[in-house]
Write a protein that holds these residues in place. Structure first.
Motif, PDB file in Angstrom:
ATOM      1  N   ILE A 229      13.075   0.988  83.527  1.00  0.00           N
ATOM      2  CA  ILE A 229      13.648   2.293  83.875  1.00  0.00           C
ATOM      3  C   ILE A 229      15.041   2.426  83.244  1.00  0.00           C
ATOM      4  CG2 ILE A 229      14.409   3.755  85.813  1.00  0.00           C
ATOM      5  CD1 ILE A 229      11.403   3.261  85.913  1.00  0.00           C
ATOM      6  N   ALA A 230      15.305   3.571  82.620  1.00  0.00           N
ATOM      7  CA  ALA A 230      16.618   3.827  82.011  1.00  0.00           C
ATOM      8  C   ALA A 230      17.591   4.374  83.046  1.00  0.00           C
ATOM      9  CB  ALA A 230      16.472   4.849  80.885  1.00  0.00           C
ATOM     10  N   ASP A 231      18.788   3.787  83.092  1.00  0.00           N
ATOM     11  CA  ASP A 231      19.845   4.395  83.910  1.00  0.00           C
ATOM     12  C   ASP A 231      21.021   4.775  83.001  1.00  0.00           C
ATOM     13  OD1 ASP A 231      21.634   5.255  85.757  1.00  0.00           O
ATOM     14  OD2 ASP A 231      21.776   3.405  86.892  1.00  0.00           O
ATOM     15  N   GLU A 232      21.825   3.789  82.561  1.00  0.00           N
ATOM     16  CA  GLU A 232      22.962   4.126  81.704  1.00  0.00           C
ATOM     17  C   GLU A 232      22.503   4.764  80.385  1.00  0.00           C
ATOM     18  OE1 GLU A 232      22.571   1.385  83.484  1.00  0.00           O
ATOM     19  OE2 GLU A 232      24.475   0.494  84.120  1.00  0.00           O
ATOM     20  N   ASP A 233      21.297   4.459  79.913  1.00  0.00           N
ATOM     21  CA  ASP A 233      20.773   5.076  78.689  1.00  0.00           C
ATOM     22  C   ASP A 233      20.301   6.505  78.915  1.00  0.00           C
ATOM     23  OD1 ASP A 233      20.910   3.788  76.216  1.00  0.00           O
ATOM     24  OD2 ASP A 233      19.354   2.346  76.754  1.00  0.00           O
ATOM     25  N   MET A 234      20.187   6.927  80.154  1.00  0.00           N
ATOM     26  CA  MET A 234      19.686   8.274  80.476  1.00  0.00           C
ATOM     27  C   MET A 234      20.834   9.076  81.082  1.00  0.00           C
ATOM     28  SD  MET A 234      17.465  10.617  80.911  1.00  0.00           S
ATOM     29  CE  MET A 234      17.905  12.142  81.740  1.00  0.00           C
ATOM     30  N   GLN A 235      21.513   9.863  80.262  1.00  0.00           N
ATOM     31  CA  GLN A 235      22.629  10.658  80.780  1.00  0.00           C
ATOM     32  C   GLN A 235      22.185  12.105  81.037  1.00  0.00           C
ATOM     33  OE1 GLN A 235      25.508   9.372  81.773  1.00  0.00           O
ATOM     34  NE2 GLN A 235      24.836   7.345  81.106  1.00  0.00           N
ATOM     35  N   GLY A 236      21.464  12.703  80.087  1.00  0.00           N
ATOM     36  CA  GLY A 236      21.075  14.100  80.281  1.00  0.00           C
ATOM     37  C   GLY A 236      19.821  14.419  79.503  1.00  0.00           C
ATOM     38  N   ILE A 237      19.420  15.674  79.573  1.00  0.00           N
ATOM     39  CA  ILE A 237      18.134  16.084  79.006  1.00  0.00           C
ATOM     40  C   ILE A 237      18.068  15.832  77.505  1.00  0.00           C
ATOM     41  CG2 ILE A 237      18.715  18.520  78.549  1.00  0.00           C
ATOM     42  CD1 ILE A 237      15.943  19.079  80.041  1.00  0.00           C
ATOM     43  N   GLU A 238      19.226  15.824  76.822  1.00  0.00           N
ATOM     44  CA  GLU A 238      19.244  15.621  75.362  1.00  0.00           C
ATOM     45  C   GLU A 238      18.849  14.196  74.991  1.00  0.00           C
ATOM     46  OE1 GLU A 238      21.752  16.497  77.268  1.00  0.00           O
ATOM     47  OE2 GLU A 238      23.163  14.832  77.185  1.00  0.00           O
ATOM     48  N   ASP A 239      18.912  13.245  75.946  1.00  0.00           N
ATOM     49  CA  ASP A 239      18.542  11.848  75.669  1.00  0.00           C
ATOM     50  C   ASP A 239      17.042  11.590  75.816  1.00  0.00           C
ATOM     51  OD1 ASP A 239      21.264  11.128  75.510  1.00  0.00           O
ATOM     52  OD2 ASP A 239      21.377  10.915  77.696  1.00  0.00           O
ATOM     53  N   MET A 240      16.296  12.586  76.327  1.00  0.00           N
ATOM     54  CA  MET A 240      15.002  12.231  76.897  1.00  0.00           C
ATOM     55  C   MET A 240      13.924  11.855  75.893  1.00  0.00           C
ATOM     56  SD  MET A 240      14.803  14.584  80.250  1.00  0.00           S
ATOM     57  CE  MET A 240      13.342  13.772  80.872  1.00  0.00           C
TER      58      MET A 240
END
Ligand code: MG
Length: 345
Positions: A229-240
């Motif tokens: 599961i991504a936490d720090e790698d997942m900041q906002g919708i642009e990262d998805m």
């Protein structure tokens, strides 16, 4: 006009809160109240030290929004459009976005959950309870204190991880998840660990490697028997899109993505990308947690214990009890009870 009140607050934890990023006792926050549609809505911005916002930047953001020039009767989507027309400042946006939802739902005599969706399950869902990094004896004591929670999320730092989980497993039959907070480095060791953790009954691994190591993470996800599961790698919708290529799921936090309306967009996109979804939290009071609970029915996993780790929560939530998240149909908005003396009552 839409009026906003704010005050600085320092969130203090019961125990020193240890992660692979370091240990802290206090987290700066800004508490917000918005007067909108004849109601008062509550919001919160919480700023752990590894994020760029400060109490001052949040207060500047609120001052620059210009909501005082907007009618208090204007519809929610139009006000949110203005709030999210600014870049960055995600914790500050979350505070305002949440407070606007809270006030709007109260004005309509609905919970925020009801405001957002028409199809609400009344399932009782369980939140994990976080065990911070510490020496093993202290971690075991904390696990025993948390025996009523059905699921524990154990913080790891890449050192003695398997020994730590083996020791906890000897005293606990609870579901276990682990959060490495970017502390792993070698892919082959990580793959081996994922199998050992699965054998110990661990059900997922959060943010194993430092951010941006997409190839390493993808190699682990392909061979791990449990979700990554991504936490720090997942900041906002642009990262998805990038996240979906390397991970099995995401940890969504209102504070990271900018509030309830942005989290809804992220959840919608996650379903399209077939990603598992966890809704998590920072160190937050019952205000932030109550807001996140309004999205609980849309997520696979809940990690909404930030308020339970505090010694000075200024509020009470109607939405959480012993790890169980239940949005009370009789409470409106985010279901927050203001027992604080923050607002000069
Ligand atoms: Mg995490």
């Amino acid at each position: 006009m839409i009026r906003i009140e704010h005050c600085k607050y320092s969130l203090k934890t019961v125990h020193p809160f240890g992660t692979a990023h370091g240990t802290r006792l206090e987290t700066p926050a800004v508490m917000v109240r918005v007067h909108y549609m004849g109601e008062i809505g509550y919001g919160e911005a919480s700023m752990p030290p590894y994020y760029p916002e400060t109490q001052e930047s949040v207060i500047d953001f609120i001052g620059n929004l210009g909501l005082a020039n907007i009618s208090s009767e204007i519809e929610l989507n139009k006000v949110l459009k203005r709030v999210h027309s600014f870049t960055g400042n995600f914790a500050a946006k979350n505070a305002i976005d949440t407070a606007l939802h809270d006030a709007c739902a109260k004005a309509k005599k609905l919970s925020v959950q009801e405001l957002l969706t028409t199809d609400i399950s009344d399932l009782c869902k369980y939140s994990s309870f976080t065990i911070g990094l510490d020496d093993i004896d202290t971690m075991l004591e904390k696990c025993i204190e948390a025996k009523n929670f059905p699921c524990l999320k154990i913080k790891l730092n890449g050192i003695s991880d398997i020994e730590t989980i083996s020791s906890i497993r000897k005293i606990s039959d609870q579901e276990l998840m682990v959060d490495a907070n970017q502390s792993w480095s070698d892919v082959d060791i990580a793959i081996k660990k994922s199998h050992e953790l699965k054998a110990l009954g661990v059900t997922l691994i959060e943010q194993p490697f430092p951010t941006g190591l997409w190839d390493k993470t993808k190699a682990l996800s392909l061979q791990s028997p449990i979700p990554i599961i991504a936490d720090e790698d997942m900041q906002g919708i642009e990262d998805m899109n990038q996240v979906a290529d390397s991970y099995d799921g995401i940890n969504i936090k209102l504070m990271k993505c900018g509030g309830i309306s942005r989290a809804e967009l992220v959840l919608h996109r996650a379903k399209e990308l077939n990603l598992k979804t966890m809704i998590g939290c920072m160190t937050e009071s019952s205000c932030g947690i109550s807001a996140a609970c309004q999205l609980a029915d849309q997520c696979d996993y809940l990690d909404l214990d930030g308020n339970l780790l505090l010694s000075n929560d200024p509020y009470q939530s109607t939405a959480t009890e012993e790890g169980c998240v239940l949005v009370d149909p009789n409470s409106y908005g985010i279901g927050l009870i203001d027992t604080s003396d923050l607002w000069g009552k």
